[in-house]
Design an enzyme around this catalytic site. Structure first.
Site, PDB file in Angstrom:
ATOM      1  N   ASP A   1     -10.896   3.045   4.585  1.00 54.73           N
ATOM      2  CA  ASP A   1     -11.256   1.629   4.430  1.00 54.73           C
ATOM      3  C   ASP A   1     -12.775   1.440   4.442  1.00 54.73           C
ATOM      4  O   ASP A   1     -13.270   0.362   4.118  1.00 54.73           O
ATOM      5  CB  ASP A   1     -10.640   0.794   5.559  1.00 54.73           C
ATOM      6  CG  ASP A   1      -9.398   0.049   5.093  1.00 54.73           C
ATOM      7  OD1 ASP A   1      -9.265  -0.149   3.871  1.00 54.73           O
ATOM      8  OD2 ASP A   1      -8.589  -0.336   5.948  1.00 54.73           O
TER       9      ASP A   1
ATOM     10  N   LYS B   1       0.842  -1.200   0.000  1.00 52.32           N
ATOM     11  CA  LYS B   1       0.000   0.000   0.000  1.00 52.32           C
ATOM     12  C   LYS B   1       0.880   1.254   0.000  1.00 52.32           C
ATOM     13  O   LYS B   1       0.601   2.222  -0.716  1.00 52.32           O
ATOM     14  CB  LYS B   1      -0.931  -0.008   1.225  1.00 52.32           C
ATOM     15  CG  LYS B   1      -2.005  -1.088   1.121  1.00 52.32           C
ATOM     16  CD  LYS B   1      -2.761  -1.328   2.420  1.00 52.32           C
ATOM     17  CE  LYS B   1      -3.677  -2.541   2.249  1.00 52.32           C
ATOM     18  NZ  LYS B   1      -4.413  -2.917   3.462  1.00 52.32           N
TER      19      LYS B   1
ATOM     20  N   GLN C   1      -4.403  -1.559   9.726  1.00 53.40           N
ATOM     21  CA  GLN C   1      -4.248  -2.868   9.106  1.00 53.40           C
ATOM     22  C   GLN C   1      -4.820  -3.950  10.021  1.00 53.40           C
ATOM     23  O   GLN C   1      -4.479  -4.026  11.201  1.00 53.40           O
ATOM     24  CB  GLN C   1      -2.758  -3.132   8.809  1.00 53.40           C
ATOM     25  CG  GLN C   1      -2.491  -4.422   8.066  1.00 53.40           C
ATOM     26  CD  GLN C   1      -3.084  -4.447   6.654  1.00 53.40           C
ATOM     27  OE1 GLN C   1      -3.089  -3.442   5.945  1.00 53.40           O
ATOM     28  NE2 GLN C   1      -3.618  -5.589   6.261  1.00 53.40           N
TER      29      GLN C   1
END
Ligand code: NDP
Length: 289
Positions: free
Chosen positions: A121, A54, A98
């Site tokens: 997200d 990422k 994460q």
């Protein structure tokens, strides 16, 4: 026998990243460098690989990534304090926590502290609630979860109309299955959501004009389960001795479907791209304020 067209996730992702690069350049010209905070708790090797991917993708586009690396024994209040600091930092437009988090941390409680304005997200309950409330595509929240958003982009890339179609999603996780189903509903498909207790899965999947598999069981979806001419999106990533495979029996289903995503090279490349897109949208929203 007919052969399905392969949906090239890498190519769709590359085209979108090219467009995003232009948008990042434009933001920078206006004095705003999009910033993504990548919060990785502990040293899980798989998570480290994902976060590195990422961050590399950010670099390529000119998005500044800010690595936050708490130790795996961090207490929840301390982690939340670090997230609150990122919420308040104007250089940060997106916050990525994460997953999975170490077991002693409550994931839902931690994610609730990410500002909904920086929730790239799309996992904050407010954004998930807005997704649930959306009656159509234009009512969706700014941030929708990345893998589901990528799956819809891939369906769109085929040119097949979603509205009015029978769509079947196998898998009901909060991260993939449920949001995919909600997005398909917002595009006016007739949606059936299947899971491990579904009886006669094959009978249901055979009705699908659009079939999305997000299960985590290698090659669960066989050719007999697919309607001829269906669009098949395989979200699954399963590591076997002979490499990565999806949830769909790719070679056999190619003989039946009209379009199909490969694994790897289908949904995977889209997930990170949608994260970049969400970060850019967040920075654009800040510039517009
Ligand atoms: P989860 O394990 O959270 O959910 C799996 C879902 O599949 C559950 O709803 C489960 O049902 C259902 N299921 C399990 N077995 C069966 C079965 N035999 N028949 C029908 N349904 C079944 O997984 P995720 O949603 O997080 O991920 C799914 C897959 O997608 C995984 O392979 C994952 O690696 C991959 N993935 C890929 C991403 C990408 O970027 N390409 C991103 C995220 C995930 P129940 O609810 O009843 O338990």
């Amino acid at each position: 026998m007919p052969q399905a067209q392969i949906i090239d996730g890498k190519a769709v992702a590359a085209a979108l990243r090219e467009q995003l690069k232009g948008e990042v350049d434009d933001l920078i010209a206006h004095g705003v460098t999009p910033g993504l905070a990548t919060v990785l708790v502990g040293e899980d090797p798989a998570s480290q690989v994902y976060v590195r991917m990422k961050e590399k993708a950010c670099d390529k586009l000119g998005i500044a990534s800010h690595g936050i690396r708490p130790a795996d024994d961090i207490e929840e209040p301390e982690l939340i304090a670090q997230i609150e600091a990122l919420n308040a930092d104007p250089a940060i437009h997106g916050i990525l926590v994460q997953l999975p988090l170490p077991k002693h941390l409550n994931t839902q409680r931690v994610l609730r502290h990410v500002s909904p304005e920086k929730d790239v997200d799309g996992f904050h309950p407010l954004n998930l609630g807005r997704l649930l409330s959306a009656k159509s595509w234009d009512e969706l929240p700014r941030f929708i979860p990345c893998t589901p958003a990528g799956a819809i982009r891939l369906i769109d890339s085929t040119g097949v109309e979603i509205e009015g179609k029978e769509a079947v999603v196998v898998g009901r996780s909060l991260i993939v299955g449920k949001p995919v189903a909600l997005l398909l509903l917002a595009r006016h498909a007739t949606v059936t959501l299947c899971h491990s207790r579904t009886s006669d899965l094959a009978e249901i999947t055979r009705r699908a004009d659009i079939l999305v598999a997000a299960v985590g069981v290698p090659r669960l979806v066989t050719a007999e389960m697919v309607k001829p001419g269906a669009v098949v999106i395989d979200v699954g990533v399963n590591r076997l001795d002979d490499g990565l495979v999806g949830d769909v029996d790719f070679d056999a289903v190619c003989e039946v479907a009209s379009h199909i995503t490969p694994v790897p090279g289908g949904v995977g490349p889209m997930t990170i791209t949608m994260l970049l897109a969400n970060t850019v949208r967040s920075a654009q929203a800040q510039l517009a304020r």
